[in-house]
Design a protein around this motif. Structure first.
Motif, PDB file in Angstrom:
ATOM      1  N   UNK A   1      33.492  32.713  31.002  1.00  0.00           N
ATOM      2  CA  UNK A   1      32.414  33.526  31.588  1.00  0.00           C
ATOM      3  C   UNK A   1      32.800  35.002  31.544  1.00  0.00           C
ATOM      4  N   UNK A   2      34.074  35.270  31.772  1.00  0.00           N
ATOM      5  CA  UNK A   2      34.530  36.657  31.699  1.00  0.00           C
ATOM      6  C   UNK A   2      34.869  37.039  30.256  1.00  0.00           C
ATOM      7  N   UNK A   3      35.593  36.160  29.593  1.00  0.00           N
ATOM      8  CA  UNK A   3      36.114  36.493  28.272  1.00  0.00           C
ATOM      9  C   UNK A   3      35.036  36.743  27.237  1.00  0.00           C
ATOM     10  N   UNK A   4      33.828  36.251  27.486  1.00  0.00           N
ATOM     11  CA  UNK A   4      32.783  36.370  26.470  1.00  0.00           C
ATOM     12  C   UNK A   4      31.870  37.575  26.674  1.00  0.00           C
ATOM     13  N   UNK A   5      32.198  38.426  27.658  1.00  0.00           N
ATOM     14  CA  UNK A   5      31.353  39.605  27.877  1.00  0.00           C
ATOM     15  C   UNK A   5      31.810  40.726  26.945  1.00  0.00           C
ATOM     16  N   UNK A   6      31.118  40.882  25.827  1.00  0.00           N
ATOM     17  CA  UNK A   6      31.613  41.838  24.838  1.00  0.00           C
ATOM     18  C   UNK A   6      31.445  43.280  25.313  1.00  0.00           C
ATOM     19  N   UNK A   7      30.567  43.489  26.295  1.00  0.00           N
ATOM     20  CA  UNK A   7      30.351  44.846  26.791  1.00  0.00           C
ATOM     21  C   UNK A   7      31.557  45.349  27.568  1.00  0.00           C
ATOM     22  N   UNK A   8      32.411  44.432  28.003  1.00  0.00           N
ATOM     23  CA  UNK A   8      33.529  44.823  28.849  1.00  0.00           C
ATOM     24  C   UNK A   8      34.860  44.577  28.148  1.00  0.00           C
ATOM     25  N   UNK A   9      35.488  45.621  27.629  1.00  0.00           N
ATOM     26  CA  UNK A   9      36.706  45.430  26.846  1.00  0.00           C
ATOM     27  C   UNK A   9      37.879  44.905  27.672  1.00  0.00           C
ATOM     28  N   UNK A  10      37.816  45.058  28.976  1.00  0.00           N
ATOM     29  CA  UNK A  10      38.904  44.543  29.817  1.00  0.00           C
ATOM     30  C   UNK A  10      38.831  43.021  29.892  1.00  0.00           C
ATOM     31  N   UNK A  11      37.637  42.483  29.862  1.00  0.00           N
ATOM     32  CA  UNK A  11      37.454  41.027  29.936  1.00  0.00           C
ATOM     33  C   UNK A  11      37.453  40.379  28.572  1.00  0.00           C
ATOM     34  N   UNK A  12      36.762  41.031  27.658  1.00  0.00           N
ATOM     35  CA  UNK A  12      36.475  40.403  26.386  1.00  0.00           C
ATOM     36  C   UNK A  12      37.755  40.082  25.626  1.00  0.00           C
ATOM     37  N   UNK A  13      38.129  38.820  25.633  1.00  0.00           N
ATOM     38  CA  UNK A  13      39.348  38.412  24.943  1.00  0.00           C
ATOM     39  C   UNK A  13      39.340  36.902  24.785  1.00  0.00           C
ATOM     40  N   UNK A  14      39.739  36.430  23.615  1.00  0.00           N
ATOM     41  CA  UNK A  14      39.783  34.968  23.434  1.00  0.00           C
ATOM     42  C   UNK A  14      40.866  34.352  24.285  1.00  0.00           C
ATOM     43  N   UNK A  15      41.844  35.152  24.644  1.00  0.00           N
ATOM     44  CA  UNK A  15      42.951  34.605  25.429  1.00  0.00           C
ATOM     45  C   UNK A  15      42.538  34.310  26.865  1.00  0.00           C
ATOM     46  N   UNK A  16      41.440  34.938  27.294  1.00  0.00           N
ATOM     47  CA  UNK A  16      41.064  34.856  28.705  1.00  0.00           C
ATOM     48  C   UNK A  16      41.032  33.418  29.256  1.00  0.00           C
ATOM     49  N   UNK A  17      40.318  32.476  28.601  1.00  0.00           N
ATOM     50  CA  UNK A  17      40.290  31.122  29.154  1.00  0.00           C
ATOM     51  C   UNK A  17      41.686  30.513  29.240  1.00  0.00           C
TER      52      UNK A  17
END
Ligand code: SF4
Ligand code: SF4
Lengths: 403, 266
Positions: free
Chosen positions: A190-206
């Motif tokens: 839910x966080x990692x897929x927000x491309x507008x937010x570079x702090x969240x957007x990461x495949x590693x997030x999950x």
């Protein structure tokens, strides 16, 4: 309206640089920090339990049922924090009735229901079925009926039936491991897929979410076990403690490596957002990220457990160190969630400024409600412990005649 | 053999029952679906008027940065037209001022979204401004809108004529769309507690009018029109100017097109 003006106006002073005018209000507050924290504990506790059933780590048997009940207690409370944060909780059922299939968040209800109904409740039921039947025979009055209902009026405790229970449990656990991964990995998505937010957007997030979940779950069960056992005037199983600490240690190593990898990757790629993110980490997140999450929540407990493993520590000191480490880990993981959720909203999407967050004390999104939501699982756990005692020694071990 | 007989008839009975059930459910729901469709059509023509067919249009906006004088009348008109709360935390459109200095420093501001225009600001001695301009901002009505993608209940949707709208009856106020919009175009209405944003003044557009911000702009820095039809003022605008969009790397495919866009704008 008045409230919002009063809440937002002072924030103007804390803004640095330029932010879009709609960005003064921080949208996901403390309640949304708590949600991934809680589901993380659920997933972690469950994965710990599965170590016993699937991987046959017998040393962990004393905490098997404790972890299952812990997972259940926290699972029941997790959606509360989400509901409380919605602008219109009374319409939340729409997520189930008319889900938008492209939305990561729309799957929430289904993932949650699946995990609760298909995995957690069933596993607990099969594990307790025999005991429930025996307790129903032993107790009287309301309790008898409660146990009877809980056992769904099954009566069969023949060798064959118990074997089936055991098999069913194994199958459910095997199904449950990927489900627990999905439950929490999904929150990361839910966080990692927000491309507008570079702090969240990461495949590693999950994946980072998942390993921090395992870390927090093991630490929590360790804490509960260490608090509850002396309260019941029982002796702690040192082997179990050692094994818990070892698993905690390994999970932390993986978690730590993943976070470092994420960090190095960002710096090395050095994208457009790197300036504002460095400013954020060096400024507003310095304390919560570097001091609390990294040093207090990760490096110190790692060092403590490593110390215990390396030197011949007396049992009392060992317990103390385990306890302190698990406590620090808990604080650290809470702030990990904080840094992701709040930290990810402290910079403007114009990448030109930093926003601010002021926590409310009162009100539904305030501190008090959040504390209540964090305490509620322990209350539920207390009731569960009373109703479904998870301690091995109180098991009815005599083989009763089949009915 | 005999033993099997009752079973078999039971099976047949069950099959019959299921068949009947399916039939009954379909029979009941078909008219429901049909009337729902009818209703929708009737609603559409009631809301939009008989003369407006959303499938015949595809809307977008052009903004010429060189023409904007930063008066902020658009931001003001928008608040009036759409009942946007007057507090300085809620905007459907706003204007930013960029000042770029010789030493490389870039200053951006938008006091109260420029609803009251900009005041002249004294610059420290020795600082030399090399470029200065105003940039009106608005929801880009993206063709590939992340806000629509993430809305869990489908309250945010894109209309056949290319406008991104929020159905506040459906919106549960989860704020995911606000996180997903890269342009800060959304806010939560403090009273309704649902997501709000620019609608391209849809209520005006279906009556053949242009959005309020376009209407009031004294320099015609804003152009509204069809993206695809040849005779549209927007198409002409896009042919006459060099065009840029905001944050193209995110692949949101904005339908607000800027002429004379500076690299510093984001
Ligand atoms: S600008 Fe933002 S709100 Fe508008 S369509 Fe694009 S993503 Fe959605
Ligand atoms: S706030 Fe409303 S419109 Fe936005 S994503 Fe949530 S439900 Fe959809």
């Amino acid at each position: 309206m008045e409230e919002i003006i009063q809440h937002l106006t002072p924030l103007f002073k804390e803004i640095s640089g330029y932010i879009y005018p709609n960005e003064i209000e921080l949208h996901w507050s403390l309640l949304v920090v708590i949600y991934p924290y809680l589901t993380g504990l659920v997933a972690g506790a469950f994965i710990l339990a599965s170590l016993v059933k699937v991987f046959n780590v017998t040393a962990l048997k004393p905490v098997y049922r404790i972890s299952l009940l812990t997972a259940l207690a926290f699972m029941l409370v997790a959606p509360l924090s989400l509901l409380a944060h919605l602008g219109h909780p009374e319409k939340s059922y729409e997520i189930l009735l008319t889900p938008n299939l492209t939305s990561a968040m729309a799957m929430f209800g289904f993932v949650y229901m699946w995990y609760l109904m298909a995995v957690l409740l069933q596993e607990i039921w099969f594990d307790y079925r025999k005991d429930l039947i025996l307790w129903a025979q032993k107790e009287r009055g309301i309790k008898k009926w409660l146990y009877k209902c809980a056992s769904l009026f099954s009566k069969d405790i023949s060798e064959k039936a118990l074997k089936f229970d055991d098999k069913a449990e194994k199958v459910i656990t095997i199904l449950g491991i990927p489900s627990a991964f999905v439950l929490h990995g999904y929150v990361g998505f839910i966080f990692g897929s927000v491309k507008a937010n570079p702090f969240w957007s990461s495949v590693l997030m999950p994946i980072v979410f998942l390993f921090s979940a395992i870390v927090s779950g093991i630490a929590l069960v360790l804490l509960i076990y260490m608090v509850v056992t002396p309260l019941r005037n029982k002796v702690m199983d040192t082997k179990c403690l050692d094994t818990l600490a070892s698993f905690l240690f390994y999970a932390m190593i993986v978690d730590f490596s993943l976070e470092i990898l994420d960090f190095i990757h960002r710096i090395y790629e050095s994208e457009e957002s790197i300036h504002i993110l460095s400013e954020l980490v060096a400024g507003k997140l310095q304390f919560s990220l570097i001091v609390v999450q990294l040093i207090i929540g990760m490096i110190i407990p790692l060092a403590l457990i490593a110390g215990v493993k390396m030197f011949n520590t007396p049992v009392e000191l060992k317990r103390l160190l385990y306890f302190v480490s698990a406590l620090l880990v808990q604080v650290g993981i809470f702030f990990t969630r904080w840094n992701v959720v709040i930290g990810g909203q402290l910079f403007s999407k114009s990448f030109r400024g930093l926003t601010a967050y002021k926590m409310n004390i009162l009100g539904i999104e305030g501190l008090l409600v959040s504390i209540a939501i964090l305490l509620l699982p322990f209350l539920i756990l207390y009731v569960l412990f009373k109703f479904l005692p998870p301690w091995g020694e109180t098991h009815v071990t005599t083989q009763p005649e089949s009915s | 053999m005999k033993k099997n007989l009752p079973n078999k008839s039971q099976n047949v009975n069950r099959r019959k029952f299921i068949k009947n059930l399916v039939l009954a459910v379909t029979a009941f729901s078909v008219p429901a679906v049909l009337t729902a469709k009818e209703q929708l059509k009737r609603m559409q023509s009631w809301i939009l008027g008989k003369d407006y067919n959303p499938f015949d249009h595809y809307w977008g906006m052009g903004i010429d940065i060189n023409k904007c004088i930063g008066c902020g009348r658009c931001a003001d008109a928008c608040k009036q037209e759409n009942d946007v709360p007057s507090e300085p935390f809620f905007f459907r459109t706003w204007v930013e001022r960029y000042r770029i200095f010789h030493d490389g420093e870039v200053r951006v501001d938008s006091p109260n979204g420029a609803v009251d225009g900009f005041k002249k600001q004294n610059i420290e001695k020795g600082k030399v401004t090399i470029r200065s301009f105003f940039v009106p901002k608005i929801c880009n009505h993206c063709d590939n809108p992340p806000c629509v993608q993430v809305c869990p209940v489908g309250a945010t949707f894109i209309t056949p004529d290319g406008v991104v709208l929020v159905d506040s009856d459906y919106c549960i106020g989860c704020r995911y769309c606000i996180q997903a919009c890269p342009y800060g175009a959304r806010y939560i209405d403090p009273i309704k507690k649902t997501a709000e944003k620019c609608t391209f003044c849809y209520h005006r557009v279906v009556q053949g009018l242009v959005p309020a911000c376009v209407e009031v702009c004294p320099t015609q820095a804003r152009v509204f029109g069809e993206v695809k039809k040849k005779a549209s003022p927007l198409v002409r605008f896009m042919r006459m100017n060099k065009i840029g969009v905001l944050k193209p790397a995110l692949n949101t495919e904005p339908k607000v097109y800027y002429a004379n866009l500076d690299m510093e704008v984001n």
